[in-house]
Design a protein around this motif. Sequence first.
Motif, PDB file in Angstrom:
ATOM      1  N   ARG A 307       2.643 -17.041 -21.929  1.00  0.00           N
ATOM      2  CA  ARG A 307       2.488 -16.056 -23.008  1.00  0.00           C
ATOM      3  C   ARG A 307       2.084 -16.750 -24.312  1.00  0.00           C
ATOM      4  O   ARG A 307       1.222 -16.266 -25.044  1.00  0.00           O
ATOM      5  CB  ARG A 307       3.791 -15.295 -23.198  1.00  0.00           C
ATOM      6  CG  ARG A 307       3.699 -14.215 -24.276  1.00  0.00           C
ATOM      7  CD  ARG A 307       5.009 -13.470 -24.395  1.00  0.00           C
ATOM      8  NE  ARG A 307       4.919 -12.431 -25.417  1.00  0.00           N
ATOM      9  CZ  ARG A 307       5.931 -11.641 -25.756  1.00  0.00           C
ATOM     10  NH1 ARG A 307       7.100 -11.751 -25.127  1.00  0.00           N
ATOM     11  NH2 ARG A 307       5.789 -10.734 -26.703  1.00  0.00           N
ATOM     12  N   LEU A 308       2.724 -17.900 -24.599  1.00  0.00           N
ATOM     13  CA  LEU A 308       2.394 -18.648 -25.807  1.00  0.00           C
ATOM     14  C   LEU A 308       0.935 -19.102 -25.773  1.00  0.00           C
ATOM     15  O   LEU A 308       0.215 -19.002 -26.773  1.00  0.00           O
ATOM     16  CB  LEU A 308       3.316 -19.850 -25.955  1.00  0.00           C
ATOM     17  CG  LEU A 308       2.980 -20.837 -27.078  1.00  0.00           C
ATOM     18  CD1 LEU A 308       3.093 -20.163 -28.451  1.00  0.00           C
ATOM     19  CD2 LEU A 308       3.883 -22.064 -27.001  1.00  0.00           C
ATOM     20  N   GLY A 310      -1.558 -17.775 -24.050  1.00  0.00           N
ATOM     21  CA  GLY A 310      -2.430 -16.618 -24.231  1.00  0.00           C
ATOM     22  C   GLY A 310      -2.486 -16.156 -25.673  1.00  0.00           C
ATOM     23  O   GLY A 310      -3.552 -15.797 -26.192  1.00  0.00           O
ATOM     24  N   THR A 311      -1.336 -16.161 -26.354  1.00  0.00           N
ATOM     25  CA  THR A 311      -1.293 -15.733 -27.759  1.00  0.00           C
ATOM     26  C   THR A 311      -2.107 -16.673 -28.636  1.00  0.00           C
ATOM     27  O   THR A 311      -2.862 -16.238 -29.520  1.00  0.00           O
ATOM     28  CB  THR A 311       0.163 -15.685 -28.243  1.00  0.00           C
ATOM     29  OG1 THR A 311       0.916 -14.789 -27.415  1.00  0.00           O
ATOM     30  CG2 THR A 311       0.233 -15.223 -29.695  1.00  0.00           C
ATOM     31  N   LEU A 312      -1.951 -17.990 -28.401  1.00  0.00           N
ATOM     32  CA  LEU A 312      -2.693 -18.958 -29.199  1.00  0.00           C
ATOM     33  C   LEU A 312      -4.196 -18.806 -28.992  1.00  0.00           C
ATOM     34  O   LEU A 312      -4.983 -18.886 -29.950  1.00  0.00           O
ATOM     35  CB  LEU A 312      -2.260 -20.385 -28.826  1.00  0.00           C
ATOM     36  CG  LEU A 312      -0.851 -20.802 -29.280  1.00  0.00           C
ATOM     37  CD1 LEU A 312      -0.475 -22.152 -28.685  1.00  0.00           C
ATOM     38  CD2 LEU A 312      -0.772 -20.850 -30.801  1.00  0.00           C
ATOM     39  N   ALA A 314      -5.707 -16.047 -28.120  1.00  0.00           N
ATOM     40  CA  ALA A 314      -6.119 -14.783 -28.746  1.00  0.00           C
ATOM     41  C   ALA A 314      -6.284 -14.945 -30.254  1.00  0.00           C
ATOM     42  O   ALA A 314      -7.094 -14.250 -30.889  1.00  0.00           O
ATOM     43  CB  ALA A 314      -5.093 -13.701 -28.447  1.00  0.00           C
ATOM     44  N   LEU A 315      -5.526 -15.876 -30.834  1.00  0.00           N
ATOM     45  CA  LEU A 315      -5.619 -16.132 -32.269  1.00  0.00           C
ATOM     46  C   LEU A 315      -6.747 -17.087 -32.618  1.00  0.00           C
ATOM     47  O   LEU A 315      -6.924 -17.441 -33.789  1.00  0.00           O
ATOM     48  CB  LEU A 315      -4.288 -16.695 -32.787  1.00  0.00           C
ATOM     49  CG  LEU A 315      -3.099 -15.721 -32.758  1.00  0.00           C
ATOM     50  CD1 LEU A 315      -1.811 -16.424 -33.131  1.00  0.00           C
ATOM     51  CD2 LEU A 315      -3.365 -14.540 -33.694  1.00  0.00           C
ATOM     52  N   PRO A 406      -6.378 -14.843 -22.195  1.00  0.00           N
ATOM     53  CA  PRO A 406      -5.531 -14.030 -23.096  1.00  0.00           C
ATOM     54  C   PRO A 406      -5.409 -12.596 -22.628  1.00  0.00           C
ATOM     55  O   PRO A 406      -4.325 -12.001 -22.709  1.00  0.00           O
ATOM     56  CB  PRO A 406      -6.265 -14.130 -24.438  1.00  0.00           C
ATOM     57  CG  PRO A 406      -7.065 -15.397 -24.352  1.00  0.00           C
ATOM     58  CD  PRO A 406      -7.465 -15.511 -22.920  1.00  0.00           C
ATOM     59  N   MET A 410      -1.860 -10.739 -21.777  1.00  0.00           N
ATOM     60  CA  MET A 410      -1.415  -9.547 -22.518  1.00  0.00           C
ATOM     61  C   MET A 410      -1.207  -8.362 -21.593  1.00  0.00           C
ATOM     62  O   MET A 410      -0.305  -7.555 -21.769  1.00  0.00           O
ATOM     63  CB  MET A 410      -2.471  -9.194 -23.585  1.00  0.00           C
ATOM     64  CG  MET A 410      -2.641 -10.269 -24.656  1.00  0.00           C
ATOM     65  SD  MET A 410      -1.092 -10.662 -25.491  1.00  0.00           S
ATOM     66  CE  MET A 410      -1.654 -11.937 -26.633  1.00  0.00           C
ATOM     67  N   GLU A 413       2.089  -8.918 -19.824  1.00  0.00           N
ATOM     68  CA  GLU A 413       3.210  -8.914 -20.744  1.00  0.00           C
ATOM     69  C   GLU A 413       3.491  -7.494 -21.236  1.00  0.00           C
ATOM     70  O   GLU A 413       4.567  -7.158 -21.633  1.00  0.00           O
ATOM     71  CB  GLU A 413       2.933  -9.826 -21.935  1.00  0.00           C
ATOM     72  CG  GLU A 413       2.926 -11.313 -21.566  1.00  0.00           C
ATOM     73  CD  GLU A 413       4.292 -11.812 -21.114  1.00  0.00           C
ATOM     74  OE1 GLU A 413       5.307 -11.201 -21.513  1.00  0.00           O
ATOM     75  OE2 GLU A 413       4.360 -12.779 -20.355  1.00  0.00           O
TER      76      GLU A 413
END
Length: 413
Positions: A307-308, A310-312, A314-315, A406, A410, A413
């Motif tokens: 998850r981390l 994917g979030t990174l 996406a950012l 990502p 998402m 999640e």
Amino acid sequence: MNLEYYIARRIHYTRAGRGVSRPAVRIATVGMALGLAVMLVAVAVITGFKREIRQKTIGFGGHIQISNFDNNNTYETKPIRMDSATLARIRAVPGVRHVQHTATKPGIIKTEGEFQGVILKGVGPDFDWAFFASNLRQGRTIDTASDTLRNEVVLSEWLAQRLGLKVGDTFFTYFVQDNIRARRFTIVGLYSTDFVEYDRLFMLTDIRHVRRLNDWQADQFSTLEVLLRSYDDIDSAGEAVYMATANRFDDEGDAYLTRTIRQLNPQIFGWLDLLDMNVWVILALITAVAGFIIISGLLILILERTRLIGTLKALGATDWTVRRIFLWHTLFIVIRGMLWGNLIGLSLCALQAWTGLVPLDPESYYTATVPVAFHWGYILALNAGTLVASFLMMVGPLVLITRISPATVMRYE
């Protein structure tokens, strides 16, 4: 402080207690520590064992020996002489520390209840007693500088126990020639090197005894032993000493035979060379096991933080940015494991070096305790190699980061 280092530090120290990452980190750290400790101990023991056996073999015969070319590989030798010019050339060879004249004579010690074959080794005032003095258990060395010839000998503890003798005792030694000759000797010292193959053979006395038994002149001897400053110079110095004596003859027309201790004892040094293969096998196996543990731990860390990742991404973080985060994370594990591995491995080696805690059978291993050697070049190379190998093993798990999308993360999640 860069972003990747900051995030990796937060993951490693702040979130290590969540999920399955904490036991994975601990297992990876313990695996790294034990692997490095075992490799350090293995290298220290093998290098120590090789050094110990090598020093004992050299102590009994020097690094290089020059004898009569017509000798038949026995201790009943033909004599040689050497002029001062040839001797000076040998002393001038780079790496040569000392030269000494010796003579040998086979004999039989006879006591009331036992007898034993020995080699009477005659030494003169130029003999370097450092090796035997360091292994002297009782008594003293013989006096070869006196004008008076004394019937003194230095015997090994093995022979003394075998024959029931002690310092101060006298015994007869018989030498078979055209007529059997007998000499009565007095024991003034006992040595023990734990190198039983040689301890059971050599008895040291004044070289004048051997010359008288063989009817030799005062300048004749069996062997010129050449001692070097370093064993590493044995090949180059051996070649140089050979060139200094090649195609030269003494006053009797006898040629010189020059051989290194490796050539004289190929079975011993061949056996020691085989130990290097054992070291490489041990290092390969331990590296493979430690690498498997590191790879498993890193995979767990990556999968748990999908998850981390994917979030990174996406950012806007790139694959290489995320990889550097986990490289830093793994570096924390590797460094901690290496610190503990060095502490454990070097502590065990120091304990063995100072106490001799683990014994060995001298009959089989030529030493009474497990020897260790602190070769700092090997220790630093082992640490550097472990660090490099650890990072190379991360390549496979880090490839997974490029496959994490990502959008997929998402969605689940």
